[in-house]
Design an enzyme around this catalytic site. Sequence first.
Site, PDB file in Angstrom:
ATOM      1  N   HIS A 168       0.848  -1.205   0.000  1.00  0.00           N
ATOM      2  CA  HIS A 168       0.000   0.000   0.000  1.00  0.00           C
ATOM      3  C   HIS A 168       0.885   1.258   0.000  1.00  0.00           C
ATOM      4  CE1 HIS A 168      -2.909   2.908   1.440  1.00  0.00           C
ATOM      5  NE2 HIS A 168      -3.819   2.013   1.743  1.00  0.00           N
ATOM      6  N   GLU A 270      -1.061   1.375  -5.225  1.00  0.00           N
ATOM      7  CA  GLU A 270      -0.872   0.136  -4.468  1.00  0.00           C
ATOM      8  C   GLU A 270      -0.880  -1.077  -5.397  1.00  0.00           C
ATOM      9  OE1 GLU A 270      -3.988   0.299  -1.433  1.00  0.00           O
ATOM     10  OE2 GLU A 270      -3.983   2.465  -1.687  1.00  0.00           O
TER      11      GLU A 270
HETATM   12  C1  BG6 Z   1      -6.901   2.329   0.538  1.00  0.00           C
HETATM   13  C2  BG6 Z   1      -8.371   2.047   0.458  1.00  0.00           C
HETATM   14  O1  BG6 Z   1      -6.209   1.247   0.016  1.00  0.00           O
HETATM   15  O2  BG6 Z   1      -6.530   2.499   1.900  1.00  0.00           O
HETATM   16  C3  BG6 Z   1      -9.123   3.179   1.110  1.00  0.00           C
HETATM   17  O3  BG6 Z   1      -8.747   1.886  -0.897  1.00  0.00           O
HETATM   18  C4  BG6 Z   1      -8.659   3.378   2.538  1.00  0.00           C
HETATM   19  O4  BG6 Z   1     -10.531   2.896   1.076  1.00  0.00           O
HETATM   20  C5  BG6 Z   1      -7.151   3.590   2.523  1.00  0.00           C
HETATM   21  O5  BG6 Z   1      -9.307   4.500   3.085  1.00  0.00           O
HETATM   22  C6  BG6 Z   1      -6.552   3.753   3.914  1.00  0.00           C
HETATM   23  O6  BG6 Z   1      -6.888   2.687   4.730  1.00  0.00           O
HETATM   24  P1  BG6 Z   1      -6.438   2.675   6.240  1.00  0.00           P
HETATM   25  O7  BG6 Z   1      -7.044   1.440   6.843  1.00  0.00           O
HETATM   26  O8  BG6 Z   1      -4.946   2.627   6.256  1.00  0.00           O
HETATM   27  O9  BG6 Z   1      -6.966   3.937   6.839  1.00  0.00           O
END
Ligand code: BG6
Length: 298
Positions: A168, A270
């Site tokens: 991510h 990602e």
């Molecule tokens: C992204 C998602 O990968 O991660 C989003 O598509 C999400 O929907 C974002 O808000 C952040 O996620 P997190 O759990 O790290 O706040």
Amino acid sequence: MNTVNALQSRFGSENVNFYAGPGGFTAVKLANSYGEAALTLYGAHVMSYTPAGAVPVLWMSEKSMFTAGDPIRGGIPVCWPWFGPDVTGKFGGHGYARVSLWNMVSAGQTPAGETSVTLCLEDKDVDAKFAPQSFKLELSVTLGATLTVALKIYNTGTEELAYSGALHSYFNVADSAAIKVCGLEDCEYSDKVLNVEGIQSGSIVIDREIDRVYRRTSGSVNVEDPVFNRTIRIAKSGSTSTVVWNPWIEKSKKMPDFGDEEYHTMVCVEAANASAAGDDRVLAPGAMAELRQMISIA
Ligand code: BG6
């Protein structure tokens, strides 16, 4: 001997140095003629990557929490064994790998002067509340002309192992409204903000909240940054779904670990195995799969 010193004496070198990182979690810095990168053992999380002489490539929130149980906001979270909300509704988003303490496995130097480290997480290392199936993850990070992040997933059990996940990555840009995200033209996507399906027309411009899962995407994505006057190139393998995310104004304000104005300076691209794109995986007993991202600048 404390953990930092013990790891330093076992794995440390001129290019690999352990230290007490943010939140007190043990961290390791890689440094060589190609640049610098830092990881924390909490989540096997790459916190920073700066090629020699360049502006940092990865973005980290100034509000990021570095506390056990909370994900780190920025760098490269390892999302596994689920991407998005937990299907049971019991646990947080993006899986337990990013909130677990990983172990060092190896560190090394290649003849080309690249530096690499490998970290490992097994079911026995995970909080019992998650009751995971048998598995082993290995995350290898290699600092060379590219930063290569490779997540190997082993099914060490006797039953099929189903999972989704993602590397991510948060990228550092000068002005998110000025960048172009290229390489996903004509790809189908699910838009999680508008709750619609679509086909990407031209490059992606960030002018509002964007949270899309692109399907059948195995090629590279380029983040063109006219202000920093560079392109971040993100190549990958083992993934046919790509997520692009920028929370924009309202969502930024709702996230306690994200500054209200920080959406100006980041974009996530990602490398995913996302179920929304039919890219979640099933591993047979004894099988292994690899999800890899290669990051460079031009
Ligand atoms: C992204 C998602 O990968 O991660 C989003 O598509 C999400 O929907 C974002 O808000 C952040 O996620 P997190 O759990 O790290 O706040």
